[in-house]
Design a protein around this motif. Structure first.
Motif, PDB file in Angstrom:
ATOM      1  N   ARG A   1       0.820  -1.206   0.000  1.00  0.00           N
ATOM      2  CA  ARG A   1       0.000   0.000   0.000  1.00  0.00           C
ATOM      3  C   ARG A   1       0.856   1.260   0.000  1.00  0.00           C
ATOM      4  O   ARG A   1       0.520   2.248  -0.651  1.00  0.00           O
TER       5      ARG A   1
ATOM      6  N   LYS B   1       1.894   2.951  -3.335  1.00  0.00           N
ATOM      7  CA  LYS B   1       0.935   3.758  -4.081  1.00  0.00           C
ATOM      8  C   LYS B   1       0.251   4.810  -3.225  1.00  0.00           C
ATOM      9  O   LYS B   1      -0.184   5.849  -3.739  1.00  0.00           O
ATOM     10  N   HIS B   2       0.166   4.546  -1.927  1.00  0.00           N
ATOM     11  CA  HIS B   2      -0.575   5.434  -1.026  1.00  0.00           C
ATOM     12  C   HIS B   2       0.274   5.684   0.220  1.00  0.00           C
ATOM     13  O   HIS B   2       0.141   4.976   1.224  1.00  0.00           O
TER      14      HIS B   2
ATOM     15  N   LYS C   1       0.269   7.758   2.601  1.00  0.00           N
ATOM     16  CA  LYS C   1      -0.365   8.144   3.862  1.00  0.00           C
ATOM     17  C   LYS C   1      -1.183   6.969   4.404  1.00  0.00           C
ATOM     18  O   LYS C   1      -2.275   6.681   3.915  1.00  0.00           O
ATOM     19  N   GLN C   2      -0.662   6.297   5.420  1.00  0.00           N
ATOM     20  CA  GLN C   2      -1.344   5.169   6.031  1.00  0.00           C
ATOM     21  C   GLN C   2      -1.624   5.402   7.510  1.00  0.00           C
ATOM     22  O   GLN C   2      -1.975   4.463   8.235  1.00  0.00           O
TER      23      GLN C   2
ATOM     24  N   ARG D   1      -9.461   1.305   0.819  1.00  0.00           N
ATOM     25  CA  ARG D   1      -9.283   2.270  -0.261  1.00  0.00           C
ATOM     26  C   ARG D   1     -10.037   3.571   0.023  1.00  0.00           C
ATOM     27  O   ARG D   1      -9.561   4.658  -0.272  1.00  0.00           O
TER      28      ARG D   1
ATOM     29  N   GLU E   1      -8.011   5.477   2.612  1.00  0.00           N
ATOM     30  CA  GLU E   1      -6.826   6.054   1.972  1.00  0.00           C
ATOM     31  C   GLU E   1      -7.190   7.303   1.170  1.00  0.00           C
ATOM     32  O   GLU E   1      -6.499   8.323   1.234  1.00  0.00           O
ATOM     33  N   THR E   2      -8.271   7.204   0.416  1.00  0.00           N
ATOM     34  CA  THR E   2      -8.678   8.328  -0.424  1.00  0.00           C
ATOM     35  C   THR E   2      -9.065   9.531   0.423  1.00  0.00           C
ATOM     36  O   THR E   2      -8.735  10.675   0.095  1.00  0.00           O
TER      37      THR E   2
ATOM     38  N   GLU F   1      -5.790  11.018   1.753  1.00  0.00           N
ATOM     39  CA  GLU F   1      -4.995  11.647   0.701  1.00  0.00           C
ATOM     40  C   GLU F   1      -5.593  12.988   0.269  1.00  0.00           C
ATOM     41  O   GLU F   1      -4.867  13.886  -0.138  1.00  0.00           O
TER      42      GLU F   1
ATOM     43  N   ASN G   1     -10.407  10.205  -9.857  1.00  0.00           N
ATOM     44  CA  ASN G   1      -9.620   9.004  -9.632  1.00  0.00           C
ATOM     45  C   ASN G   1     -10.522   7.840  -9.271  1.00  0.00           C
ATOM     46  O   ASN G   1     -11.442   7.987  -8.466  1.00  0.00           O
TER      47      ASN G   1
END
Length: 342
Positions: free
Chosen positions: A63, A66-67, A69-70, A161, A164-165, A168, A196
């Motif tokens: 993760r 691609k992302h 910020k977790q 997801r 995450e979105t 972000e 997105n």
């Protein structure tokens, strides 16, 4: 725990409560849930932290690529080690060592807690002090035998997801709307500068329907390729645009999951307008999403109103408008195929 789940206590819904309603200050809960899915097939009951660290770190490392910020905090020693591994700065063994040291400090303790109390079933027990790991329970393996087990895996991915979105896009101060795209069947994040693909619409919506058709309560699946794959249905059909083009027909407030028979079977809904009883069910579904502080709540509020009264009026106005085109008495409702559990 939310009243939504207390009305229908089951292993599936205790698990959903954890994934859907647990606090989200970091994505560790999702990584742990996905790790437990991975470990289910091994049949092992005692999982050492070294064994748990393999899938747990793997999911988070993937993760982070691609992302980034977790977590909601600015800094995490644990995630810094995972980033260093992704960048080739530390070895796999060192990454696993640091995962065991830092990765489970809070998530194991907090996993079963929702809204300040523990859910009604435990899927593992903490045996770090006595056995160096966790013990998977009979409840967890019983969960794995349920029809919904595959759906739960898809729902966890979708929930991750969405979180995450939200992070972000700093959704608390920079509102991001979510729309549905018919061609891809995905939920699309819409900001002022881009669109997105966020996640498949089916698992993102399924948790609140508990694996049942919105209309008849028949079992449905969200797993791609399944014979029971649910349809994403627009509660208000596209005829609504004839009288009010401003209504967001592809907004999440108008989307439900339906079995194929209800949506397009011999006596299916097609372009018909559902009954007022089903309208009330839609309102209740949307209110649950909003009051659970789900990442979709901001989208629902933006699309339908910033108070319960305004949201009720929004749906009633749309219903009245659509009724003009189908006839006041020509409403659709199928026979129940299961117990009304939401």
């Amino acid at each position: 725990m939310s009243r939504f789940y207390e009305l229908d206590p089951s292993l599936e819904n205790y698990w959903r409560a954890i994934v859907l309603f647990g606090r989200n200050t970091a994505s560790y809960k999702f990584a742990l849930a996905k790790s437990l899915y991975d470990l289910h097939s091994t049949g092992k009951t005692l999982i050492t932290l070294d064994e748990l660290a393999e899938p747990y770190a793997k999911h988070l490392c993937e993760r982070l690529k691609k992302h980034p910020k977790q977590i909601t905090r600015d800094q995490s020693t644990f995630l810094d080690y995972l980033r260093s591994f992704n960048e080739g700065k530390i070895s796999h063994d060192e990454m696993i060592k640091q995962t065991v040291r830092y990765g489970f400090n809070n998530v194991i303790d907090a996993f079963h807690n929702v809204h300040g109390q523990e859910v009604g079933a435990r899927f593992f027990t903490d045996e770090r002090k006595t056995s160096g790991g966790i013990q998977l329970t009979d409840e967890f393996f019983q969960l794995g035998e349920q029809f919904q087990f595959g759906n739960l895996q898809e729902e966890t991915e979708a929930r991750w997801r969405l979180v995450e979105t939200a992070w972000e896009n700093n959704i608390s101060s920079n509102l991001m709307l979510i729309e549905y795209e018919d061609i891809s069947e995905n939920l699309i994040g819409v900001t002022s500068i881009r669109r997105n693909s966020v996640t498949s619409a089916r698992p993102a919506l399924n948790g609140y329907q508990k694996g049942r058709c919105f209309y008849c309560f028949r079992d449905i699946s969200v797993e791609p390729g399944s014979d029971d794959l649910a349809d994403v249905d627009h509660f208000f059909p596209h005829m609504l645009k004839r009288c009010d083009s401003t209504k967001p027909l592809d907004g999440v407030a108008n989307l439900v999951l339906a079995c194929q028979n209800c949506n397009r079977g011999e006596n299916g809904k097609f372009e018909r307008l559902p009954s007022v009883e089903l309208l009330e069910r839609l309102y209740n579904r949307n209110e649950y999403l909003i009051t659970s502080h789900h990442p979709l709540r901001e989208t629902l509020i933006a699309q339908t109103g910033n108070s319960a009264a305004k949201r009720q009026d929004y749906l009633q106005t749309a219903y009245n408008c659509a009724s003009l085109y189908v006839g006041i008495k020509q409403k659709w409702q199928p026979k129940a195929q299961g117990n009304p559990i939401f």
